[in-house]
Design an enzyme around this catalytic site. Structure first.
Site, PDB file in Angstrom:
ATOM      1  CG  ASP A 466      28.121  15.991  43.279  1.00  0.00           C
ATOM      2  OD1 ASP A 466      27.203  15.175  43.405  1.00  0.00           O
ATOM      3  OD2 ASP A 466      28.725  16.494  44.255  1.00  0.00           O
TER       4      ASP A 466
HETATM    5  C1  LAN Z   1      25.779  12.738  50.918  1.00  0.00           C
HETATM    6  C2  LAN Z   1      26.823  11.911  50.318  1.00  0.00           C
HETATM    7  C3  LAN Z   1      27.235  12.340  48.959  1.00  0.00           C
HETATM    8  C4  LAN Z   1      27.192  13.823  48.782  1.00  0.00           C
HETATM    9  C5  LAN Z   1      28.027  14.347  47.595  1.00  0.00           C
HETATM   10  C6  LAN Z   1      27.714  13.647  46.290  1.00  0.00           C
HETATM   11  C7  LAN Z   1      29.497  14.110  47.887  1.00  0.00           C
HETATM   12  C8  LAN Z   1      27.796  15.844  47.485  1.00  0.00           C
HETATM   13  O1  LAN Z   1      28.647  16.396  46.531  1.00  0.00           O
HETATM   14  C9  LAN Z   1      26.348  16.177  47.335  1.00  0.00           C
HETATM   15  C10 LAN Z   1      25.575  15.712  48.568  1.00  0.00           C
HETATM   16  C11 LAN Z   1      25.716  14.210  48.851  1.00  0.00           C
HETATM   17  C12 LAN Z   1      24.826  13.486  47.883  1.00  0.00           C
HETATM   18  C13 LAN Z   1      25.251  13.836  50.253  1.00  0.00           C
HETATM   19  C14 LAN Z   1      24.151  14.598  50.877  1.00  0.00           C
HETATM   20  C15 LAN Z   1      23.861  14.308  52.366  1.00  0.00           C
HETATM   21  C16 LAN Z   1      24.011  12.837  52.689  1.00  0.00           C
HETATM   22  C17 LAN Z   1      23.045  12.065  51.837  1.00  0.00           C
HETATM   23  C18 LAN Z   1      25.461  12.445  52.359  1.00  0.00           C
HETATM   24  C19 LAN Z   1      26.505  13.218  53.143  1.00  0.00           C
HETATM   25  C20 LAN Z   1      25.519  11.031  52.870  1.00  0.00           C
HETATM   26  C21 LAN Z   1      24.697  11.072  54.170  1.00  0.00           C
HETATM   27  C22 LAN Z   1      23.870  12.380  54.153  1.00  0.00           C
HETATM   28  C23 LAN Z   1      22.461  12.141  54.712  1.00  0.00           C
HETATM   29  C24 LAN Z   1      21.685  13.425  54.763  1.00  0.00           C
HETATM   30  C25 LAN Z   1      22.608  11.506  56.089  1.00  0.00           C
HETATM   31  C26 LAN Z   1      21.338  11.244  56.796  1.00  0.00           C
HETATM   32  C27 LAN Z   1      21.093  12.325  57.747  1.00  0.00           C
HETATM   33  C28 LAN Z   1      20.088  13.173  57.687  1.00  0.00           C
HETATM   34  C29 LAN Z   1      20.213  14.460  58.376  1.00  0.00           C
HETATM   35  C30 LAN Z   1      18.849  12.886  56.947  1.00  0.00           C
END
Ligand code: LAN
Length: 748
Positions: A466
């Site tokens: 996305d």
């Molecule tokens: C994110 C941030 C961006 C987010 C979007 C692009 C908004 C979404 O549409 C797809 C998933 C994604 C890329 C996403 C996935 C999970 C993330 C990477 C996070 C919320 C930012 C932090 C999170 C990550 C998993 C945090 C670390 C914690 C763990 C449990 C490993």
């Protein structure tokens, strides 16, 4: 068969019971919402004025049926734009607080302590600000949540306690005393979930024996799907899960433990109900406080860990299978190195960032890799009015910029912020990923990246479905105004990435294709997170990809077709994709959101996709759009806005904020955008007028909007701050409102 059925039934009942208990506990504890003041504006641009939120004087009533006055609307939108313009950085992106989770900074602090770099990597000023942050985030009951707005958990409390002690606080300091009390009342640190057990073991205040195995040997399994076992290979996991369990298995396999200093010895005495030598580590392996239990282990999982636990004895040094462990450590380190080098030591996220750093220190404490890691720690730090925190990513730079661009153009006032638009274009152009990671990609379980956009920066570089799509849309939005500044070839590369991401279901996941089966979730060991083992299809990702392809088709239709991809191919992709979106629309007309709070967020994506595909394919989506609109209207609040609690994400049902709180500007903007896409203006525009008025009423005199409750989420249960959303989405929604509602009114 009967026994298996019975087993599954018991398991199901146990799971349901735990959930009910969790929900009950949640309600009993009440939701703690952090005070507005704590979350206030973090970014101070030139001319930023601190404005105290006062009840607006003489604001227009929410319940009038008439449209918002056009001049008022223009004033609000222009004020909002001019305020937001001031927050932009020179390179064109908008910085913002991306904090929220409370379990990240402790990993950094423990890593620095163990590698003896507290003074070099952190230093006195950061340490002081970190202490301030931790003190500010304590809940009234003395505990700490999984995230800043959450109820107290063992995970949050123990890790924060340990962090405060490592940062130099005394065991007798008020905050420590209160946190310790919470821990001991709730059963002591053996009740911490597995990721907490892991960090405590690294620090030396827990025994590796008290942790379920994380064997690095799984990386030696065959990947191929031909062998059934291949579907369990970690290369098929969701990349975040994979990239966390990779260094975790190295650290577990090598049993890395820091020096047992006097402070560590003291903490061994402070955190447990029994004297440390008397703790029953075998029992501790499966213990978890009920406040933390979001995903209770199914019985099969416990059986699996038990077997692996027994096997572990054979893999330790000087035991028969020690050679396998050596081989596995070498293999995991190879993958860790690849990740480090291909993210320029930023790493995919804050968890593997610090774990990888620890692994590279273990490999060579004086080596360059460890030093390079240290230089990229500041990428994750953010100092705000509540102190210094570790963010959930190295920022949300690209993501926010793509939305900001679309919002600015939705207002139709782009000429008024011309320089700002040009700078944003610059960031967009510079951040597109131009090459794949070095090959062979399959060997490192990586997807293509060439042409994609990442979530944050080009250095980070992990491609996302996305983010690529919003990047493409942002570019196509600007192109008519700025002229071409990204070549057709590069746009095609982006489309190529988007197409490659489509799953057989027709939907899109996040960073990669779905590579295994949802049943793999049975082995999710993280008690605090749901749905983390594989990459699933999401309405948000799917909608972004579909709408980007529609915008791409429209551009080529306008300019004369000039793309590597045939229109018919793209139309087929759209048809499959929209069928997927339709298939996950709930009977009440809504969609569940996985990355924002929650139904309002997802409904916006759902409606965008339906309306865009209807335009190109003639899918006749109006009935579905009406249902989505009805769902939203049902939850509109008396002040004309929407206020969705983060509990929607955990409980998977729409949860309102408390009645005495004002609506949330971000939810209101999403709902308004969704309703406009659904064509509500042709049914009854009154709810739209009320929503627009609610947004204008909430705007502050300087043009900013208040920072209210947390808006982002991941893994169902953990919340994350998107500080830019409060500016971007009200602007976007008011912009669309102006075009769609007021001009329709003028015409008639
Ligand atoms: C994110 C941030 C961006 C987010 C979007 C692009 C908004 C979404 O549409 C797809 C998933 C994604 C890329 C996403 C996935 C999970 C993330 C990477 C996070 C919320 C930012 C932090 C999170 C990550 C998993 C945090 C670390 C914690 C763990 C449990 C490993």
């Amino acid at each position: 068969v009967e026994q298996i059925n019975k087993g599954e039934e018991d398991q199901g009942i146990a799971h349901d019971k735990a959930r009910t208990e969790y929900v009950r506990k949640r309600k009993e504890l009440g939701v703690r919402h952090s005070a507005d003041e704590l979350m206030r504006v973090q970014q101070c641009g030139p001319g930023y004025k601190e404005v105290v939120r006062v009840k607006p004087k003489g604001k227009s009533k929410a319940n009038t049926k008439s449209p918002v006055d056009g001049a008022d609307l223009d004033r609000g939108v222009l004020g909002g734009l001019q305020f937001y313009e001031q927050l932009q950085m020179d390179d064109g992106h908008w910085p913002g607080d991306y904090g929220g989770p409370m379990f990240l900074m402790p990993g950094l602090i423990i890593t620095c302590y163990v590698t003896e770099t507290m003074e070099t990597v952190l230093g006195p000023h950061r340490k002081r600000e970190m202490v301030r942050y931790l003190k500010n985030q304590q809940n009234p009951d003395g505990g700490y949540g999984l995230h800043i707005e959450g109820h107290s958990t063992m995970f949050g409390t123990v890790l924060t306690y340990v962090s405060m002690r490592l940062l130099g606080m005394d065991a007798d300091d008020t905050e420590c005393v209160r946190a310790r009390k919470w821990i001991l009342i709730h059963g002591g640190a053996t009740m911490i979930p597995s990721w907490g057990k892991f960090w405590l073991s690294v620090l030396g205040v827990f025994e590796w024996d008290g942790l379920n195995p994380v064997p690095p040997e799984v990386w030696l399994l065959p990947y191929s799907g031909k062998t059934g076992i291949g579907y369990m290979h970690p290369g098929r996991f969701w990349c975040h899960c994979r990239m966390v369990y990779l260094p975790m298995s190295y650290i577990y396999g090598a049993r890395i433990v820091g020096k047992i200093t006097p402070l560590v010895k003291k903490m061994r005495e402070e955190l447990f109900l029994n004297p440390y030598e008397k703790v029953d580590w075998n029992k501790a392996r499966n213990e978890c406080a009920k406040e933390d239990l979001y995903y209770p282990h199914p019985v099969v999982q416990d059986a699996l860990w038990w077997t692996l636990y027994k096997l572990e004895n054979l893999l330790l040094p000087n035991r028969p299978l020690a050679f396998l462990r050596r081989k596995a450590l070498k293999e995991t380190l190879r993958h860790i190195t690849y990740e480090d080098e291909n993210t320029r030591y930023v790493c995919i996220g804050p968890v593997n960032k610090v774990m990888n750093m620890l692994c590279r220190w273990h490999e060579d404490p004086k080596g360059d890799a460890f030093k390079l890691h240290a230089t990229r720690i500041p990428d994750y730090l953010w100092v705000a009015e509540d102190g210094m925190k570790m963010q959930g990513y190295n920022g949300s730079q690209l993501w926010d910029t793509t939305f900001a661009i679309q919002a600015i153009f939705a207002t139709g006032m782009e000429q008024k912020v011309d320089q700002c638009v040009r700078k944003a274009a610059n960031y967009l152009e510079a951040t597109q990923v131009r090459e794949d990671c070095p090959g062979p990609l399959v060997e490192y379980y990586r997807h293509i990246s060439k042409g994609a956009w990442p979530f944050s920066t080009r250095d980070h570089g992990w491609p996302i479905s996305d983010c690529s799509s919003e990047g493409l849309k942002a570019y196509l939005t600007m192109e008519p105004f700025l002229g071409e500044f990204i070549s057709d070839d590069r746009l095609d590369d982006c489309v190529n990435v988007i197409l490659s991401y489509q799953n057989k279901t027709g939907g899109w996941a996040t960073y990669e294709n779905t590579r295994s089966f949802p049943q793999l979730e049975l082995i999710n060991p993280a008690e605090t997170f749901g749905d983390i083992v594989i990459d699933y299809d999401y309405v948000e990702c799917s909608s972004a990809c579909l709408t980007a392809l529609v915008a791409f088709i429209e551009r080529h239709d306008r300019k004369g077709w000039n793309s590597r991809f045939h229109k018919s191919k793209l139309e087929k992709v759209l048809a499959d994709g929209i069928r997927f979106i339709e298939s996950i629309q709930k009977p009440d007309g809504s969609w569940y959101g996985s990355w924002g709070v929650c139904f309002t967020y997802a409904c916006w994506f759902g409606c965008e996709a339906l309306s865009a595909c209807d335009k190109v394919l003639g899918t006749d989506s109006q009935a579905r759009l009406d249902r989505a609109a009805d769902f939203l209207l049902e939850h509109q609040r008396p002040d004309g806005g929407w206020g969705e609690s983060y509990l929607s994400c955990e409980l998977k049902e729409y949860s309102q904020l408390p009645e005495d709180e004002p609506s949330h500007v971000v939810n209101t903007a999403w709902a308004l955008l969704a309703l406009l896409k659904a064509g509500q203006q042709h049914r009854d525009p009154t709810p739209l007028h009320r929503a627009a008025r609610c947004l204008l009423n909430a705007q502050m005199p300087c043009g900013d909007w208040p920072q209210q409750h947390i808006s982002g989420v991941f893994n169902r249960n953990c919340m994350i701050t998107y500080a830019n959303y409060r500016n971007i989405f009200p602007l976007w929604a008011l912009g669309e409102y102006k075009h769609l509602v007021l001009s329709a009114g003028e015409e008639s």
